[in-house]
Design a protein around this motif. Structure first.
Motif, PDB file in Angstrom:
ATOM      1  N   ILE A 216       0.852  -1.185   0.000  1.00  0.00           N
ATOM      2  CA  ILE A 216       0.000   0.000   0.000  1.00  0.00           C
ATOM      3  C   ILE A 216       0.890   1.238   0.000  1.00  0.00           C
ATOM      4  CG2 ILE A 216      -1.748   1.316   1.256  1.00  0.00           C
ATOM      5  CD1 ILE A 216      -2.815  -1.354   2.337  1.00  0.00           C
ATOM      6  N   PHE A 217       0.655   2.112  -0.972  1.00  0.00           N
ATOM      7  CA  PHE A 217       1.395   3.356  -1.148  1.00  0.00           C
ATOM      8  C   PHE A 217       0.520   4.530  -0.755  1.00  0.00           C
ATOM      9  CE2 PHE A 217       2.014   7.132  -3.699  1.00  0.00           C
ATOM     10  CZ  PHE A 217       3.378   7.313  -3.794  1.00  0.00           C
ATOM     11  N   SER A 218       1.067   5.430   0.067  1.00  0.00           N
ATOM     12  CA  SER A 218       0.453   6.718   0.382  1.00  0.00           C
ATOM     13  C   SER A 218       1.547   7.587   0.981  1.00  0.00           C
ATOM     14  CB  SER A 218      -0.723   6.572   1.352  1.00  0.00           C
ATOM     15  OG  SER A 218      -0.256   6.352   2.669  1.00  0.00           O
ATOM     16  N   ASP A 219       1.201   8.751   1.460  1.00  0.00           N
ATOM     17  CA  ASP A 219       2.207   9.621   2.068  1.00  0.00           C
ATOM     18  C   ASP A 219       2.967   8.909   3.177  1.00  0.00           C
ATOM     19  OD1 ASP A 219       1.104  11.497   0.394  1.00  0.00           O
ATOM     20  OD2 ASP A 219       0.453  12.855   1.972  1.00  0.00           O
ATOM     21  N   ASP A 220       2.272   8.114   3.976  1.00  0.00           N
ATOM     22  CA  ASP A 220       2.955   7.426   5.085  1.00  0.00           C
ATOM     23  C   ASP A 220       2.863   5.907   4.991  1.00  0.00           C
ATOM     24  OD1 ASP A 220       0.344   6.906   5.880  1.00  0.00           O
ATOM     25  OD2 ASP A 220       0.680   7.455   7.954  1.00  0.00           O
ATOM     26  N   GLY A 221       2.702   5.405   3.805  1.00  0.00           N
ATOM     27  CA  GLY A 221       2.637   3.956   3.627  1.00  0.00           C
ATOM     28  C   GLY A 221       1.225   3.435   3.841  1.00  0.00           C
ATOM     29  N   PRO A 222       1.077   2.323   4.435  1.00  0.00           N
ATOM     30  CA  PRO A 222       1.928   1.698   5.424  1.00  0.00           C
ATOM     31  C   PRO A 222       3.135   0.939   4.882  1.00  0.00           C
ATOM     32  CG  PRO A 222      -0.080   0.422   5.182  1.00  0.00           C
ATOM     33  CD  PRO A 222      -0.224   1.642   4.330  1.00  0.00           C
TER      34      PRO A 222
ATOM     35  N   ARG B   2       6.032   7.570  11.350  1.00  0.00           N
ATOM     36  CA  ARG B   2       4.695   7.705  10.760  1.00  0.00           C
ATOM     37  C   ARG B   2       3.779   8.571  11.611  1.00  0.00           C
ATOM     38  NH1 ARG B   2       2.307   2.335   9.464  1.00  0.00           N
ATOM     39  NH2 ARG B   2       0.752   3.637   8.486  1.00  0.00           N
ATOM     40  N   SER B   3       4.058   8.682  12.896  1.00  0.00           N
ATOM     41  CA  SER B   3       3.231   9.526  13.753  1.00  0.00           C
ATOM     42  C   SER B   3       3.365  11.003  13.388  1.00  0.00           C
ATOM     43  CB  SER B   3       3.608   9.313  15.225  1.00  0.00           C
ATOM     44  OG  SER B   3       4.962   9.691  15.439  1.00  0.00           O
TER      45      SER B   3
ATOM     46  N   GLY C 223      14.183   7.537  12.304  1.00  0.00           N
ATOM     47  CA  GLY C 223      12.811   7.055  12.182  1.00  0.00           C
ATOM     48  C   GLY C 223      12.636   5.654  12.731  1.00  0.00           C
ATOM     49  N   LYS C 224      11.460   5.392  13.255  1.00  0.00           N
ATOM     50  CA  LYS C 224      11.151   4.082  13.846  1.00  0.00           C
ATOM     51  C   LYS C 224      10.445   3.153  12.867  1.00  0.00           C
ATOM     52  CE  LYS C 224      10.356   6.463  18.151  1.00  0.00           C
ATOM     53  NZ  LYS C 224       9.277   7.026  18.921  1.00  0.00           N
TER      54      LYS C 224
END
Length: 135
Positions: free
Chosen positions: A48-54, A76-77, A97-98
């Motif tokens: 899944i692709f978006s600004d923050d994934g997942p 991602r937070s 990043g975590k």
């Protein structure tokens, strides 16, 4: 209504969720988490692709280039899908990043994202230049 099974269409490797909103869509709400759950039910191995994934994140620009150093990790937070002003963070990632959410470069092969009869695709030499320098 009958639900399509993955066997109907075959395996899908990736699906994109664009968080961009037009200037007249101020009250528009996206339901990304619900959509992500539905996609996972239908295609459990999909990216899944978006600004923050997942799974895969937008690289922060639409010219096909990642930052000179671009970490695969982010927090991602700190990201909200469709939020303006996070492009630089997405373009470089976060060495502390975590969350492992590698970036993916995107670029249109035409002047815009949609086909128009009066437009011509970028020359192959330009597309290869973008590809080889995309990071």
């Amino acid at each position: 209504m009958q639900r399509a099974s993955p066997r109907t269409y075959g395996s899908v490797s990736e699906i994109w969720f664009d968080g961009a909103k037009g200037k007249n869509a101020k009250n528009m709400t996206y339901h990304f988490q619900e959509w992500f759950q539905t996609v996972r039910q239908l295609q459990s191995s999909i990216n899944i692709f978006s600004d923050d994934g997942p799974d895969v994140r937008w690289v922060g620009d639409e010219n096909g280039s990642a930052g000179s150093t671009c970490w695969s990790t982010v927090n991602r937070s700190m990201i909200t899908i469709g939020e303006a002003g996070i492009e630089k963070y997405l373009n470089t990632g976060d060495p502390r990043g975590k969350d492992w959410v590698p970036p993916e470069c995107d670029v249109s092969i035409r002047p815009g994202w949609f086909w128009h009869n009066n437009e011509t695709a970028k020359p192959l030499s330009k597309l290869l230049e973008i590809y080889y320098s995309s990071g």
